[in-house]
Design a protein around this motif. Structure first.
Motif, short mmCIF file in Angstrom:
data_model
loop_
_atom_site.label_atom_id
_atom_site.label_comp_id
_atom_site.label_asym_id
_atom_site.label_seq_id
_atom_site.Cartn_x
_atom_site.Cartn_y
_atom_site.Cartn_z
N ALA A 47 0.82 -1.21 0.00
CA ALA A 47 0.00 0.00 0.00
C ALA A 47 0.86 1.27 0.00
O ALA A 47 0.67 2.17 0.81
N LEU A 48 1.81 1.32 -0.91
CA LEU A 48 2.69 2.49 -0.99
C LEU A 48 1.91 3.69 -1.52
O LEU A 48 1.33 3.61 -2.60
N PRO A 49 1.90 4.80 -0.80
CA PRO A 49 1.26 6.00 -1.35
C PRO A 49 2.10 6.53 -2.50
O PRO A 49 3.24 6.09 -2.70
N LEU A 50 1.56 7.49 -3.25
CA LEU A 50 2.40 8.14 -4.25
C LEU A 50 3.64 8.66 -3.53
O LEU A 50 3.55 9.15 -2.40
N LEU A 51 4.77 8.53 -4.18
CA LEU A 51 6.06 8.80 -3.56
C LEU A 51 6.01 9.99 -2.61
O LEU A 51 5.74 11.12 -3.02
N ASP A 52 6.24 9.71 -1.34
CA ASP A 52 6.10 10.76 -0.31
C ASP A 52 7.39 10.96 0.47
O ASP A 52 7.35 11.36 1.64
N GLU A 53 8.52 10.70 -0.16
CA GLU A 53 9.82 10.96 0.47
C GLU A 53 10.35 12.29 -0.05
O GLU A 53 10.41 12.51 -1.26
N ALA A 54 10.76 13.16 0.85
CA ALA A 54 11.22 14.49 0.47
C ALA A 54 12.57 14.47 -0.24
O ALA A 54 12.85 15.32 -1.08
N ILE A 55 13.41 13.49 0.09
CA ILE A 55 14.75 13.40 -0.49
C ILE A 55 14.79 12.21 -1.43
O ILE A 55 14.33 11.12 -1.06
N PRO A 56 15.34 12.36 -2.63
CA PRO A 56 15.40 11.24 -3.57
C PRO A 56 16.13 10.03 -3.00
O PRO A 56 17.11 10.16 -2.25
N ALA A 57 15.69 8.85 -3.38
CA ALA A 57 16.27 7.60 -2.89
C ALA A 57 17.74 7.45 -3.27
O ALA A 57 18.50 6.78 -2.58
N ALA A 58 18.17 8.10 -4.36
CA ALA A 58 19.57 8.03 -4.76
C ALA A 58 20.48 8.75 -3.78
O ALA A 58 21.68 8.49 -3.74
N ARG A 59 19.91 9.63 -2.96
CA ARG A 59 20.73 10.38 -1.99
C ARG A 59 20.68 9.80 -0.59
O ARG A 59 21.64 9.89 0.15
N THR A 60 19.52 9.26 -0.22
CA THR A 60 19.38 8.77 1.16
C THR A 60 18.27 7.72 1.21
O THR A 60 17.32 7.80 0.43
N PRO A 61 18.40 6.76 2.11
CA PRO A 61 17.30 5.80 2.25
C PRO A 61 16.02 6.50 2.72
O PRO A 61 16.07 7.56 3.35
N GLY A 62 14.88 5.91 2.38
CA GLY A 62 13.60 6.48 2.79
C GLY A 62 13.46 6.56 4.30
O GLY A 62 14.04 5.78 5.04
N ARG A 63 12.67 7.53 4.74
CA ARG A 63 12.48 7.72 6.18
C ARG A 63 11.12 7.23 6.66
O ARG A 63 10.92 7.01 7.84
N GLN A 64 10.17 7.13 5.75
CA GLN A 64 8.83 6.69 6.13
C GLN A 64 8.85 5.19 6.47
O GLN A 64 9.58 4.42 5.85
N PRO A 65 8.03 4.75 7.42
CA PRO A 65 8.00 3.32 7.75
C PRO A 65 7.67 2.43 6.56
O PRO A 65 8.27 1.36 6.40
N HIS A 66 6.74 2.87 5.69
CA HIS A 66 6.41 2.04 4.53
C HIS A 66 7.58 1.96 3.56
O HIS A 66 7.80 0.94 2.92
N SER A 67 8.37 3.02 3.46
CA SER A 67 9.55 3.01 2.59
C SER A 67 10.58 2.03 3.11
O SER A 67 11.18 1.26 2.35
N ARG A 68 10.79 2.04 4.40
CA ARG A 68 11.79 1.14 5.00
C ARG A 68 11.37 -0.32 4.87
O ARG A 68 12.20 -1.19 4.60
N ARG A 69 10.10 -0.56 5.08
CA ARG A 69 9.59 -1.94 4.94
C ARG A 69 9.78 -2.43 3.50
O ARG A 69 10.21 -3.56 3.26
N TRP A 70 9.46 -1.58 2.54
CA TRP A 70 9.61 -1.91 1.13
C TRP A 70 11.08 -2.13 0.78
O TRP A 70 11.45 -3.09 0.11
N ALA A 71 11.94 -1.24 1.25
CA ALA A 71 13.37 -1.35 0.97
C ALA A 71 13.96 -2.63 1.55
O ALA A 71 14.78 -3.30 0.91
N GLU A 72 13.53 -2.98 2.74
CA GLU A 72 14.04 -4.21 3.37
C GLU A 72 13.66 -5.44 2.54
O GLU A 72 14.48 -6.33 2.33
N ARG A 73 12.43 -5.48 2.08
CA ARG A 73 11.98 -6.63 1.29
C ARG A 73 12.72 -6.70 -0.04
O ARG A 73 13.27 -7.75 -0.40
N ILE A 74 12.78 -5.60 -0.76
CA ILE A 74 13.41 -5.61 -2.07
C ILE A 74 14.92 -5.83 -1.95
O ILE A 74 15.52 -6.55 -2.75
N GLY A 75 15.53 -5.26 -0.95
CA GLY A 75 16.97 -5.43 -0.75
C GLY A 75 17.37 -6.86 -0.45
O GLY A 75 18.55 -7.22 -0.60
N SER A 76 16.44 -7.69 -0.04
CA SER A 76 16.77 -9.07 0.33
C SER A 76 16.91 -10.00 -0.87
O SER A 76 17.32 -11.15 -0.72
#
Length: 196
Positions: A47-76
């Motif tokens: 249930a990812l909302p439309l991209l709601d991270e203020a800083i691009p992912a190329a510069r820093t990992p996401g800060r929102q809980p849904h971003s981190r959960r998604w990143a953890e799954r995909i990174g595995s």
């Protein structure tokens, strides 16, 4: 063992993607045996909302809980298979949005495509291919193009033609070869872009 995520790109009610992805997973797992593990990744579960991270992912990992959960799954995962429909000659916004949430998690990994649509989602896959290199993904050649006219009954009941079994096997063989070859690259640290 190589871990491969099969990403169901559509979140649309009544979609065909979940059945297509399960078919791909079953064929791939049987073909690869103990060489790889294939897991379904359903964007509907995130249930990812439309991209709601203020800083691009190329510069820093996401800060929102849904971003981190998604990143953890995909990174595995070591590699990916995107299962995508085609809407108006493009992949669904849900898949584009999910990809845009991340950067480092995609890098140094191969990606393959299974498309379904009137013309096999060929144009949607081309748009995904154009993005793969920017994300440092190895975009492999084999592709499975499923036609809503020939591989579905009444555009809904998924009944793939027999020829697609061999196509999935070729796709899996090449994806595994690339995943093995890129192993050292995945293990190396990635520099984060400061000007993104």
């Amino acid at each position: 063992m190589i871990k491969i995520g099969i990403i169901i790109g559509s979140t649309r009610p009544g979609r065909n993607g979940d059945r297509v992805a399960q078919w791909v997973r079953d064929l791939a797992a049987e073909h690869a045996g103990d060489a790889a593990r294939f897991k379904l990744v359903d964007l509907s579960d995130y249930a990812l909302p439309l991209l709601d991270e203020a800083i691009p992912a190329a510069r820093t990992p996401g800060r929102q809980p849904h971003s981190r959960r998604w990143a953890e799954r995909i990174g595995s995962y070591d590699a990916y298979i995107f299962v995508t429909p085609e809407y108006n000659t493009a992949p669904p916004a849900s898949l584009t949005n999910a990809i845009d949430y991340l950067y480092q998690e995609w890098g140094g990994k191969p990606v393959a495509y299974v498309g379904y649509g009137i013309f096999g989602a060929v144009m949607a896959v081309q748009k995904r291919r154009a993005q793969a290199g920017v994300l440092r993904m190895a975009d492999i050649g084999p592709q499975v193009a499923l036609s809503l006219r020939e591989d579905f009954v009444n555009f809904a009941d998924f009944r793939p033609r027999e020829q697609h079994t061999a196509e999935v096997h070729r796709l899996v063989d090449e994806l595994l070869a690339w995943a093995r070859a890129l192993g050292p690259l995945r293990a190396a640290p990635v520099a984060v872009h400061q000007n993104a």
